[in-house]
Scaffold this active site. Structure first.
Site, PDB file in Angstrom:
ATOM      1  N   ASP A  35      33.089  13.069   2.520  1.00 24.41           N
ATOM      2  CA  ASP A  35      33.844  14.252   2.140  1.00 24.41           C
ATOM      3  C   ASP A  35      32.868  15.426   2.020  1.00 24.41           C
ATOM      4  O   ASP A  35      32.210  15.759   2.992  1.00 24.41           O
ATOM      5  CB  ASP A  35      34.606  13.985   0.831  1.00 24.41           C
ATOM      6  CG  ASP A  35      35.644  12.886   1.005  1.00 24.41           C
ATOM      7  OD1 ASP A  35      36.678  13.143   1.629  1.00 24.41           O
ATOM      8  OD2 ASP A  35      35.405  11.751   0.530  1.00 24.41           O
ATOM      9  N   HIS A  42      24.421  14.952  10.034  1.00 24.21           N
ATOM     10  CA  HIS A  42      25.342  13.933  10.516  1.00 24.21           C
ATOM     11  C   HIS A  42      24.841  13.372  11.848  1.00 24.21           C
ATOM     12  O   HIS A  42      24.010  13.991  12.516  1.00 24.21           O
ATOM     13  CB  HIS A  42      26.763  14.487  10.663  1.00 24.21           C
ATOM     14  CG  HIS A  42      26.844  15.708  11.512  1.00 24.21           C
ATOM     15  ND1 HIS A  42      26.662  16.973  11.008  1.00 24.21           N
ATOM     16  CD2 HIS A  42      27.057  15.864  12.841  1.00 24.21           C
ATOM     17  CE1 HIS A  42      26.768  17.857  11.984  1.00 24.21           C
ATOM     18  NE2 HIS A  42      27.012  17.211  13.113  1.00 24.21           N
ATOM     19  N   ILE A  58      44.820   8.357   9.974  1.00 27.86           N
ATOM     20  CA  ILE A  58      44.563   7.062  10.617  1.00 27.86           C
ATOM     21  C   ILE A  58      45.417   6.874  11.873  1.00 27.86           C
ATOM     22  O   ILE A  58      44.889   6.504  12.920  1.00 27.86           O
ATOM     23  CB  ILE A  58      44.733   5.884   9.620  1.00 27.86           C
ATOM     24  CG1 ILE A  58      43.552   5.843   8.661  1.00 27.86           C
ATOM     25  CG2 ILE A  58      44.896   4.554  10.332  1.00 27.86           C
ATOM     26  CD1 ILE A  58      42.244   5.322   9.212  1.00 27.86           C
ATOM     27  N   CYS A  75      29.976   6.041   5.829  1.00 32.00           N
ATOM     28  CA  CYS A  75      29.983   7.081   4.807  1.00 32.00           C
ATOM     29  C   CYS A  75      28.529   7.250   4.371  1.00 32.00           C
ATOM     30  O   CYS A  75      27.626   6.997   5.166  1.00 32.00           O
ATOM     31  CB  CYS A  75      30.907   6.713   3.638  1.00 32.00           C
ATOM     32  SG  CYS A  75      30.497   5.145   2.830  1.00 32.00           S
ATOM     33  N   GLN A  79      29.310   1.420   1.645  1.00 30.19           N
ATOM     34  CA  GLN A  79      29.663   0.372   0.692  1.00 30.19           C
ATOM     35  C   GLN A  79      31.138   0.432   0.311  1.00 30.19           C
ATOM     36  O   GLN A  79      31.725  -0.588   0.016  1.00 30.19           O
ATOM     37  CB  GLN A  79      28.811   0.492  -0.578  1.00 30.19           C
ATOM     38  CG  GLN A  79      27.364   0.183  -0.343  1.00 30.19           C
ATOM     39  CD  GLN A  79      26.522   0.347  -1.593  1.00 30.19           C
ATOM     40  OE1 GLN A  79      26.971   0.854  -2.616  1.00 30.19           O
ATOM     41  NE2 GLN A  79      25.283  -0.086  -1.508  1.00 30.19           N
ATOM     42  N   ARG A  81      33.740   3.809   1.083  1.00 29.34           N
ATOM     43  CA  ARG A  81      34.609   4.622   1.941  1.00 29.34           C
ATOM     44  C   ARG A  81      34.553   4.199   3.404  1.00 29.34           C
ATOM     45  O   ARG A  81      35.595   4.081   4.055  1.00 29.34           O
ATOM     46  CB  ARG A  81      34.249   6.108   1.820  1.00 29.34           C
ATOM     47  CG  ARG A  81      34.529   6.696   0.452  1.00 29.34           C
ATOM     48  CD  ARG A  81      34.016   8.113   0.339  1.00 29.34           C
ATOM     49  NE  ARG A  81      32.549   8.128   0.408  1.00 29.34           N
ATOM     50  CZ  ARG A  81      31.800   9.216   0.425  1.00 29.34           C
ATOM     51  NH1 ARG A  81      32.373  10.405   0.421  1.00 29.34           N
ATOM     52  NH2 ARG A  81      30.487   9.139   0.467  1.00 29.34           N
TER      53      ARG A  81
END
Length: 163
Positions: A35, A42, A58, A75, A79, A81
């Protein structure tokens, strides 16, 4: 009920994903579900779908990624998300395509190919260690990481600086 669980989703190492990103493989998609923590860098070419938007995005992802052979979710740490998003994606894909998740193929159930026939399989992975581990090794590699801001990561997640 589906026999697919977060624990049964396969993991992909950062080294394996780096090889795929370097090859610019059009058959692989990387989905980053961070988020506000998406800032600071990234994986090159990834698509950001914040976890807060997953409920309604989705089905769109299933349609958008239907021609991909491999989809990798992550994410920050992969672990919670990332694995949850991957599991939701697999279950929704199976539901929309009428795939029995309890067949022998499980997570790698056959998915419709480009012409609508069931001739390709899609594999769904979770990036082991998430972006945190990725950036430790590849953060400053501009061929693999975009928008990297070392100062945001240096003390936040870097194991060398933890007490």
């Amino acid at each position: 009920m589906s026999n697919i669980t977060i624990a049964s989703l396969p993991r992909m190492s950062r080294e394996s994903l780096a090889s795929v990103v370097r090859s610019s493989s059009p058959s692989t998609a990387v989905v980053d579900v961070r988020d506000s923590d998406y800032i600071g860098g990234h994986i090159r070419g990834c698509m950001n779908v914040p976890s807060s938007e997953l409920d309604y995005r989705i089905p769109e992802l299933v349609r958008k990624l239907k021609d991909k052979d491999t989809v990798v979710f992550h994410c920050a740490l992969s672990q919670q998300r990332g694995p949850s998003a991957a599991l939701r994606y697999v279950r929704e894909r199976n539901r929309l395509l009428g795939i029995d998740p309890n067949d022998e193929k499980g997570n790698n159930a056959t998915m419709g190919g480009r012409d609508g026939t069931a001739d390709s399989e899609q594999k769904v992975y979770v990036l082991e260690g998430g972006f945190t581990k990725w950036q430790e090794k590849y953060g400053e590699d501009r061929n693999l990481t975009e928008g990297y801001q070392k100062d945001l990561w240096q003390y936040a997640f870097d194991e060398k600086h933890r007490n």
